[in-house]
Design a protein around this motif. Structure first.
Motif, PDB file in Angstrom:
ATOM      1  N   TRP A   5     -10.833  46.324 155.138  1.00  0.00           N
ATOM      2  CA  TRP A   5     -12.256  46.303 155.417  1.00  0.00           C
ATOM      3  C   TRP A   5     -12.554  44.906 155.948  1.00  0.00           C
ATOM      4  N   TYR A   6     -13.716  44.761 156.577  1.00  0.00           N
ATOM      5  CA  TYR A   6     -14.135  43.473 157.128  1.00  0.00           C
ATOM      6  C   TYR A   6     -15.589  43.230 156.759  1.00  0.00           C
ATOM      7  N   ARG A   7     -15.966  41.953 156.713  1.00  0.00           N
ATOM      8  CA  ARG A   7     -17.358  41.617 156.433  1.00  0.00           C
ATOM      9  C   ARG A   7     -17.812  40.489 157.335  1.00  0.00           C
ATOM     10  N   LYS A   8     -19.090  40.526 157.669  1.00  0.00           N
ATOM     11  CA  LYS A   8     -19.685  39.514 158.531  1.00  0.00           C
ATOM     12  C   LYS A   8     -21.058  39.184 157.978  1.00  0.00           C
ATOM     13  N   ASN A   9     -21.299  37.911 157.746  1.00  0.00           N
ATOM     14  CA  ASN A   9     -22.601  37.443 157.305  1.00  0.00           C
ATOM     15  C   ASN A   9     -23.431  37.175 158.553  1.00  0.00           C
ATOM     16  N   LEU A  10     -24.505  37.944 158.719  1.00  0.00           N
ATOM     17  CA  LEU A  10     -25.370  37.767 159.888  1.00  0.00           C
ATOM     18  C   LEU A  10     -26.482  36.762 159.639  1.00  0.00           C
ATOM     19  N   ALA A  36     -20.769  50.911 160.525  1.00  0.00           N
ATOM     20  CA  ALA A  36     -20.933  49.639 159.821  1.00  0.00           C
ATOM     21  C   ALA A  36     -22.026  49.833 158.780  1.00  0.00           C
ATOM     22  N   TYR A  37     -21.872  49.175 157.671  1.00  0.00           N
ATOM     23  CA  TYR A  37     -22.829  49.244 156.568  1.00  0.00           C
ATOM     24  C   TYR A  37     -23.354  47.854 156.282  1.00  0.00           C
ATOM     25  N   TYR A  38     -24.497  47.785 155.629  1.00  0.00           N
ATOM     26  CA  TYR A  38     -25.037  46.470 155.296  1.00  0.00           C
ATOM     27  C   TYR A  38     -25.623  46.470 153.891  1.00  0.00           C
ATOM     28  N   ARG A  39     -25.789  45.258 153.425  1.00  0.00           N
ATOM     29  CA  ARG A  39     -26.429  45.041 152.132  1.00  0.00           C
ATOM     30  C   ARG A  39     -26.993  43.628 152.149  1.00  0.00           C
ATOM     31  N   LEU A  46     -31.949  30.673 147.007  1.00  0.00           N
ATOM     32  CA  LEU A  46     -33.076  31.573 146.824  1.00  0.00           C
ATOM     33  C   LEU A  46     -33.056  32.798 147.717  1.00  0.00           C
ATOM     34  N   HIS A  47     -32.580  32.625 148.940  1.00  0.00           N
ATOM     35  CA  HIS A  47     -32.697  33.682 149.935  1.00  0.00           C
ATOM     36  C   HIS A  47     -31.456  34.567 150.001  1.00  0.00           C
ATOM     37  N   CYS A  48     -31.681  35.801 150.423  1.00  0.00           N
ATOM     38  CA  CYS A  48     -30.584  36.753 150.587  1.00  0.00           C
ATOM     39  C   CYS A  48     -30.032  36.677 152.005  1.00  0.00           C
ATOM     40  N   ASP A  49     -28.756  36.941 152.125  1.00  0.00           N
ATOM     41  CA  ASP A  49     -28.107  37.042 153.430  1.00  0.00           C
ATOM     42  C   ASP A  49     -27.879  38.509 153.745  1.00  0.00           C
ATOM     43  N   PHE A  50     -27.814  38.810 155.028  1.00  0.00           N
ATOM     44  CA  PHE A  50     -27.594  40.157 155.519  1.00  0.00           C
ATOM     45  C   PHE A  50     -26.106  40.287 155.800  1.00  0.00           C
ATOM     46  N   ILE A  51     -25.391  41.013 154.947  1.00  0.00           N
ATOM     47  CA  ILE A  51     -23.946  41.147 155.047  1.00  0.00           C
ATOM     48  C   ILE A  51     -23.614  42.519 155.624  1.00  0.00           C
ATOM     49  N   VAL A  52     -22.798  42.523 156.676  1.00  0.00           N
ATOM     50  CA  VAL A  52     -22.363  43.768 157.309  1.00  0.00           C
ATOM     51  C   VAL A  52     -20.910  44.016 156.941  1.00  0.00           C
ATOM     52  N   TYR A  53     -20.615  45.240 156.539  1.00  0.00           N
ATOM     53  CA  TYR A  53     -19.254  45.660 156.177  1.00  0.00           C
ATOM     54  C   TYR A  53     -18.761  46.680 157.190  1.00  0.00           C
ATOM     55  N   PHE A  54     -17.546  46.474 157.651  1.00  0.00           N
ATOM     56  CA  PHE A  54     -16.912  47.372 158.611  1.00  0.00           C
ATOM     57  C   PHE A  54     -15.729  48.053 157.937  1.00  0.00           C
ATOM     58  N   PRO A  73     -15.949  47.126 149.839  1.00  0.00           N
ATOM     59  CA  PRO A  73     -17.133  46.778 149.043  1.00  0.00           C
ATOM     60  C   PRO A  73     -17.488  47.869 148.041  1.00  0.00           C
ATOM     61  N   ASP A  74     -18.146  47.466 147.002  1.00  0.00           N
ATOM     62  CA  ASP A  74     -18.732  48.416 146.068  1.00  0.00           C
ATOM     63  C   ASP A  74     -19.786  49.203 146.862  1.00  0.00           C
ATOM     64  N   GLN A  75     -19.793  50.495 146.744  1.00  0.00           N
ATOM     65  CA  GLN A  75     -20.698  51.332 147.526  1.00  0.00           C
ATOM     66  C   GLN A  75     -22.161  51.233 147.075  1.00  0.00           C
ATOM     67  N   HIS A  76     -22.402  50.612 145.942  1.00  0.00           N
ATOM     68  CA  HIS A  76     -23.757  50.466 145.410  1.00  0.00           C
ATOM     69  C   HIS A  76     -24.631  49.679 146.385  1.00  0.00           C
ATOM     70  N   ASP A  77     -25.749  50.240 146.757  1.00  0.00           N
ATOM     71  CA  ASP A  77     -26.747  49.608 147.623  1.00  0.00           C
ATOM     72  C   ASP A  77     -26.304  49.388 149.068  1.00  0.00           C
ATOM     73  N   LEU A  78     -25.235  50.005 149.511  1.00  0.00           N
ATOM     74  CA  LEU A  78     -24.847  49.906 150.919  1.00  0.00           C
ATOM     75  C   LEU A  78     -25.687  50.899 151.724  1.00  0.00           C
ATOM     76  N   SER A  79     -26.114  50.461 152.890  1.00  0.00           N
ATOM     77  CA  SER A  79     -26.860  51.343 153.804  1.00  0.00           C
ATOM     78  C   SER A  79     -26.143  51.336 155.140  1.00  0.00           C
ATOM     79  N   ARG A  80     -26.247  52.431 155.846  1.00  0.00           N
ATOM     80  CA  ARG A  80     -25.585  52.516 157.146  1.00  0.00           C
ATOM     81  C   ARG A  80     -26.394  51.762 158.192  1.00  0.00           C
ATOM     82  N   LEU A  81     -25.719  50.927 158.953  1.00  0.00           N
ATOM     83  CA  LEU A  81     -26.353  50.166 160.033  1.00  0.00           C
ATOM     84  C   LEU A  81     -26.087  50.831 161.376  1.00  0.00           C
ATOM     85  N   ILE A  82     -24.835  51.229 161.597  1.00  0.00           N
ATOM     86  CA  ILE A  82     -24.424  51.864 162.858  1.00  0.00           C
ATOM     87  C   ILE A  82     -23.787  53.194 162.504  1.00  0.00           C
TER      88      ILE A  82
END
Length: 82
Positions: A5-10, A36-39, A46-54, A73-82
């Motif tokens: 799997w791969y991850r990218k912090n946007l 691709a999924y994101y969380r 303080l702030h959250c980052d937008f992480i994309v999982y491939f 990644p743990d599938q909890h709270d993952l949403s589909r981006l693409i």
């Protein structure tokens, strides 16, 4: 051996829209059906980052955007981006 799997912090969740648009354009330019999924994740501070999982089947896109290899990644709270 399991495929990677791969991850990218946007970046920061409040400023991520241009990065998402760029990712989607790159996906279209490759012409393939990619997934691709994101969380939103709090990595520090303080702030959250937008992480994309491939997933492994989207490795071509992941490598194009210079995503890093990671564990599935743990599938909890993952949403589909693409």
């Amino acid at each position: 051996m399991a495929a990677n799997w791969y991850r990218k912090n946007l970046g920061g969740a409040l400023m991520v829209e241009p990065n998402i648009a760029s990712l989607k354009e790159q996906c279209q330019s490759l012409g393939g059906p990619f997934v691709a999924y994101y969380r939103h994740e709090s990595l520090s501070g303080l702030h959250c980052d937008f992480i994309v999982y491939f997933p492994p089947e989207s490795s071509t896109l992941a490598m194009l955007v210079k995503a890093k290899v990671c564990d599935a990644p743990d599938q909890h709270d993952l949403s589909r981006l693409i």
